[in-house]
Design a protein around this motif. Structure first.
Motif, mmCIF file in Angstrom:
data_model
loop_
_atom_site.group_PDB
_atom_site.id
_atom_site.type_symbol
_atom_site.label_atom_id
_atom_site.label_comp_id
_atom_site.label_asym_id
_atom_site.label_seq_id
_atom_site.Cartn_x
_atom_site.Cartn_y
_atom_site.Cartn_z
ATOM 1 N N VAL B 16 0.838 -1.184 0.000
ATOM 2 C CA VAL B 16 0.000 0.000 0.000
ATOM 3 C C VAL B 16 0.874 1.235 0.000
ATOM 4 O O VAL B 16 0.618 2.189 -0.731
ATOM 5 N N SER B 27 -4.605 2.451 -6.673
ATOM 6 C CA SER B 27 -5.824 1.758 -7.022
ATOM 7 C C SER B 27 -5.656 0.270 -6.976
ATOM 8 O O SER B 27 -6.574 -0.450 -6.596
ATOM 9 N N SER B 30 -5.972 -0.808 -3.323
ATOM 10 C CA SER B 30 -7.354 -0.766 -2.857
ATOM 11 C C SER B 30 -8.139 -1.923 -3.407
ATOM 12 O O SER B 30 -8.994 -2.516 -2.731
ATOM 13 N N HIS B 34 -9.962 -4.728 -1.320
ATOM 14 C CA HIS B 34 -11.379 -4.983 -1.547
ATOM 15 C C HIS B 34 -11.632 -6.436 -1.880
ATOM 16 O O HIS B 34 -12.597 -7.045 -1.420
#
Lengths: 131, 195
Positions: B16, B27, B30, B34
Motif C-alpha cells: 500500500v 488503485s 485498494s 477490496h
C-alpha cells in the motif's frame, strides 16, 4: 653387789698369795690365814673363804698327779711320772694311783686341769673319731 | 483467523505504501484490499482485540506459567545442586569411611601383631623360667640326695666305728692278760714321762 664380789675375790687372791711359799701351799700359812679371817671377820667373809678354798684346791691339784690305770702300776712308774710332772710344772708334784678298768690298758694322768693319756681306750676313741 | 488477517495486513502494508508512493499503484492496493474483504476499522479493531488478548494472556497466563516454570526450574536446579552436593558429600564420607576403615584395619593389624609378639615373648619367658626352675629343682634334688647319701655314709661309718670300738673294747677287756696290761702300762709311763 658386783663391786663387793670383786673386793672379795681380790682379798681371796691376796690371802692365797700369802699361803704359797716357794711355789707350794704352806699348811702353816693356811692356818694363819684362816685364823686371821676368824679373828678379823672381814666383809663378806663367806665369799672370801669360798674363793680362797677354790684357789687353794686348784693349787693343791696342781701338785698332785692323779694316775688312772688299768692293770698293775708299779711305784717306780708312779715315781717316774711324778718326777716328769715336777720337772714339767717346775714344782713338787706327787703321784697317786687310781684304778680305772675302762682304760683297758695304759695310763691317764690328770694334773689340775691338764690331762695326759696313753691308753687303749683313748686310742680306740681317737680311732672312732677319726673314722 | 485474526492472525491470518494480521499477516495479510503486514504483508499488504508495504504494498500500500509503495502504491501510494507510486501514485498509480494506489488503485491496485485498494483493489486487493477490496478483493480480500479487508476493512480498515475491522482490521484495526481486531488488531486492538489481539493486542488486548495478548496483553491479558501475557499478564495472567504466560507470566504465572513462566514464573511457575522458573520456580520449578530453580527447584530442579536446587535439587540437582543438592543432589550433586549430597553425592560429593557421600563420596567424601565414603572416602573418609574407607580411610577410617583402612586406618582401623592397620591399627587392628598392629595390635594383633603386638599381641602375638607379646604372647610369643611371654611364652618364651615362661618357658625359660620353667626350664630354669626345673633345673634348679633338679639341682637341689641332686644336692639333697648327695647330702643324704653323705649323711647316711657318715652315720654308717660312725656306727660301724662305734661297733668296732665297742667290740674291740669287749674283746680286749677279756683277752688282755695282766702281763700285757703291765707291759702296756710301762710303755705308757715311758711315753708320758717323755712328753
Amino acid at each position: 653387789m658386783a663391786s663387793n664380789a670383786k673386793a672379795a675375790q681380790k682379798l681371796a687372791r691376796q690371802l692365797f698369795a700369802m699361803s704359797v711359799v716357794d711355789g707350794a701351799v704352806s699348811a702353816d700359812r693356811v692356818s694363819g690365814v684362816l685364823a686371821y679371817v676368824e679373828i678379823h671377820n672381814p666383809a663378806h667373809s663367806l665369799t672370801v673363804l669360798k674363793a680362797y678354798r677354790r684357789l687353794i684346791a686348784t693349787e693343791l691339784a696342781k701338785g698332785v698327779a692323779e694316775v688312772e690305770h688299768a692293770g698293775a702300776v708299779s711305784d717306780a712308774m708312779l715315781g717316774a711320772i711324778a718326777a716328769a710332772m715336777s720337772k714339767r710344772y717346775a714344782r713338787t708334784v706327787t703321784a697317786s694311783a687310781k684304778p680305772s678298768p675302762g682304760l683297758l690298758a695304759g695310763l691317764r694322768v690328770r694334773v689340775g686341769d691338764d690331762i695326759y693319756e696313753s691308753s687303749v681306750a683313748g686310742q680306740l676313741a681317737a680311732l672312732a673319731s677319726s673314722v | 483467523m485474526h492472525s491470518h488477517l494480521l499477516i495479510l495486513a503486514q504483508a499488504a502494508g508495504p504494498a500500500v505504501e509503495a502504491a501510494a508512493q507510486n501514485g498509480g499503484a494506489a488503485s491496485g492496493i485498494s483493489k486487493i484490499l477490496h478483493d480480500f474483504g479487508i476493512s480498515w476499522p475491522f482490521f484495526l479493531a481486531q488488531v486492538a482485540n489481539f493486542c488486548l488478548v495478548a496483553v491479558i494472556l501475557w499478564k495472567f497466563a504466560f507470566k504465572p506459567v513462566l514464573a511457575t516454570l522458573d520456580e520449578r526450574q530453580k527447584k530442579i536446579a536446587d535439587g540437582l545442586r543438592y543432589t550433586e552436593e549430597m553425592k560429593a558429600k557421600l563420596e567424601a564420607v565414603q572416602q573418609e569411611s574407607a580411610a577410617s576403615a583402612r586406618k582401623a584395619q592397620a591399627e587392628a593389624t598392629r595390635i594383633i601383631d603386638e599381641a602375638r609378639k607379646s604372647a610369643k615373648e611371654f611364652l618364651e619367658k615362661q618357658s625359660q623360667e620353667t626350664t630354669a626352675k626345673a633345673g634348679e629343682i633338679l639341682t637341689k634334688a641332686e644336692q639333697l640326695i648327695e647330702l643324704e647319701k653323705r649323711k647316711m655314709l657318715a652315720e654308717a661309718r660312725t656306727e660301724i666305728a662305734r661297733l668296732v670300738v665297742e667290740t674291740t673294747q669287749r674283746v680286749l677287756s677279756k683277752e688282755l692278760s695282766d702281763a700285757e696290761r703291765s707291759r702296756y702300762n710301762e710303755s705308757a709311763a715311758r711315753e708320758l714321762t717323755n712328753i
